[in-house]
Design an enzyme around this catalytic site. Structure first.
Site, short mmCIF file in Angstrom:
data_model
loop_
_atom_site.label_atom_id
_atom_site.label_comp_id
_atom_site.label_asym_id
_atom_site.label_seq_id
_atom_site.Cartn_x
_atom_site.Cartn_y
_atom_site.Cartn_z
N ASP A 10 23.51 32.61 -70.78
CA ASP A 10 22.77 31.81 -69.78
C ASP A 10 22.11 30.71 -71.02
OD1 ASP A 10 20.92 31.19 -68.45
OD2 ASP A 10 19.68 33.23 -68.68
N ASP A 27 23.29 27.25 -64.54
CA ASP A 27 23.06 27.76 -65.94
C ASP A 27 23.52 29.06 -66.48
OD1 ASP A 27 21.20 28.77 -64.23
OD2 ASP A 27 19.29 27.73 -65.81
N GLU A 28 24.25 30.08 -65.52
CA GLU A 28 24.35 30.84 -66.16
C GLU A 28 26.01 32.10 -66.05
OE1 GLU A 28 22.16 34.92 -65.38
OE2 GLU A 28 20.97 33.21 -63.94
#
Length: 418
Positions: free
Chosen positions: A27, A121-122
């Site tokens: 993350d 983003d993860e």
């Protein structure tokens, strides 16, 4: 658990045991803010609010410096500035975030083909099959963190565990810029003291219902009578929570994961009471959603709307269609029906339409007759005209002269299908 601002952060010591692990949850740390700092180093160390520079917009993200004042995503910018008057407001640059996201995902895929992106983003990674090439899961996590930092210029946090659920919880606790390893044999001890709010899938309402019955930790979930949990959150979620509380999560990393939704929403410059106008705006947003569906080759099985009133109270409603569709008229009609079912008649500051439960177009086969055939032809012709002359050259007659929502501040929300 951490507080989203780095307080309560827990990380593993060097050489920590990772036996029985195979899943990484990676993350990025305050991703939007980190990219803005990457592009403008003078912002480093400042409390940043990523959002439109007007008091009526909402916070898209915030740096850790701003989060320590209580600033959170989805909070009105006006409220965020009251909490942190010294914050610097930075307009979002979504195309740039997508560009950096592609760099990060490419790094993940250079280690293992088993990558499941959850958002820009993860992602989850299954590294079991590449241990001979790269080393243990903990070693692979360290290599990923190093490469993201050195090649992209931002930091990430990683949870290393036996299951997706525990890996995601661990990465949250390790933020920012940390790594937390939960060996397989340590899973139950790790989970026991964690708050129920930290469990994947437990939203605020479910958490409140559980806490009202004294079920505050994962250990409490294990100890509570089945009937008590089911009364609080329903039988389906109750069964799922009991399974997760025991450390059981059979979900594999899914490289074919379909993105959850495509949506658009807008915030008005002035609050709107004109319900016919709001109905028309829902139809206009539905048309935009449908165009994106058709371009991406998807159909939606569920239509959802979001209505935010002048007191910032937000109402969400959804409806599952009898047949999946990418027709704007059908999506718009469902959105308007949902809107009419909302009792409140207060001024509205934001409306949104979202297509959910996406599936490849045509996957349901052909019916004996097609109720949407005429609209499908019309919207197909619109797609061709837009492709030839541009997206601003054609519109429904009812929208002419209205502008984009009476001067609305546009906040398109599209989840991964670009």
């Amino acid at each position: 658990m951490g507080h989203g601002d780095g307080r309560g952060r827990i990380v593993s010591d060097a050489g920590a045991e990772d036996t029985g692990t195979r899943i990484l949850h990676v993350d990025m740390d305050a991703f939007y803010a980190a990219v803005e700092v990457l592009d403008d180093p003078t912002l480093r160390g400042l409390p940043l609010i990523i959002g439109a520079p007007d008091g009526r917009s909402v916070v898209s993200s915030a740096s850790y410096e701003a989060r320590r004042y209580g600033v959170r995503a989805a909070m009105p910018v006006s409220q965020a500035l009251r909490l942190c008057p010294s914050a610097r407001i930075v307009p979002p640059h979504f195309a740039r975030y997508q560009e950096v996201s592609r760099q990060v995902m490419a790094i993940f895929e250079s280690f293992t083909p088993l990558v499941e992106p959850l958002s820009v983003d993860e992602a989850f990674l299954d590294v079991q099959g590449v241990r001979r090439l790269w080393g243990s899961p903990a070693r692979i996590a360290e290599l990923i963190r190093e490469r993201v930092r050195d090649e992209v210029g931002i930091t990430c946090s990683v949870g290393v565990a036996a299951t997706k659920h525990v890996a995601k919880m661990a990465s949250t606790i390790a933020k920012p810029d940390g790594m937390l390893i939960v060996a397989g044999d340590d899973t139950l001890d790790f989970l026991a003291p964690r708050p129920v709010r930290a469990m994947w899938g437990v939203g605020p309402k479910a958490a409140e219902a559980l806490e009202a019955r004294g079920i505050r930790t994962v250990q409490d979930v294990r100890d509570a009578p089945t009937e008590m949990i089911d009364r609080a959150v329903g039988a389906a979620l109750g069964a799922r929570l009991r399974q997760l509380a025991r450390g059981e999560d059979p979900r594999a990393v899914d490289t074919e994961r379909v993105e959850k939704s495509i949506g658009h929403e807008e915030t008005f410059d002035t609050d709107i009471l004109d319900r016919p106008f709001l109905r028309a705006e829902l139809l206009r947003l539905a048309d935009r959603v449908a165009v994106r569906l058709r371009r991406a080759g998807w159909e939606a099985s569920t239509v959802a709307i979001k209505i935010r009133f002048d007191d910032f109270r937000t109402v969400n409603r959804s409806h599952t269609l009898t047949e999946p569709t990418a027709v704007g008229q059908r999506i718009g009609e469902a959105a308007q029906t949902l809107f009419e079912q909302i009792d409140r008649r207060d001024p509205v500051r934001l409306v949104g339409v979202r297509a959910e439960n996406l599936r490849p177009a045509g996957g349901a086969g052909m019916a004996l007759w097609d109720d949407d055939e005429d609209w499908r032809k019309v919207e197909g012709a619109v797609d061709e005209a837009m492709a030839r002359f541009g997206s601003t050259t054609i519109s429904r007659a009812r929208h002419i002269g209205r502008g984009e929502g009476r001067g609305a501040a546009q906040h398109p929300k599209a989840h991964g299908v670009d």
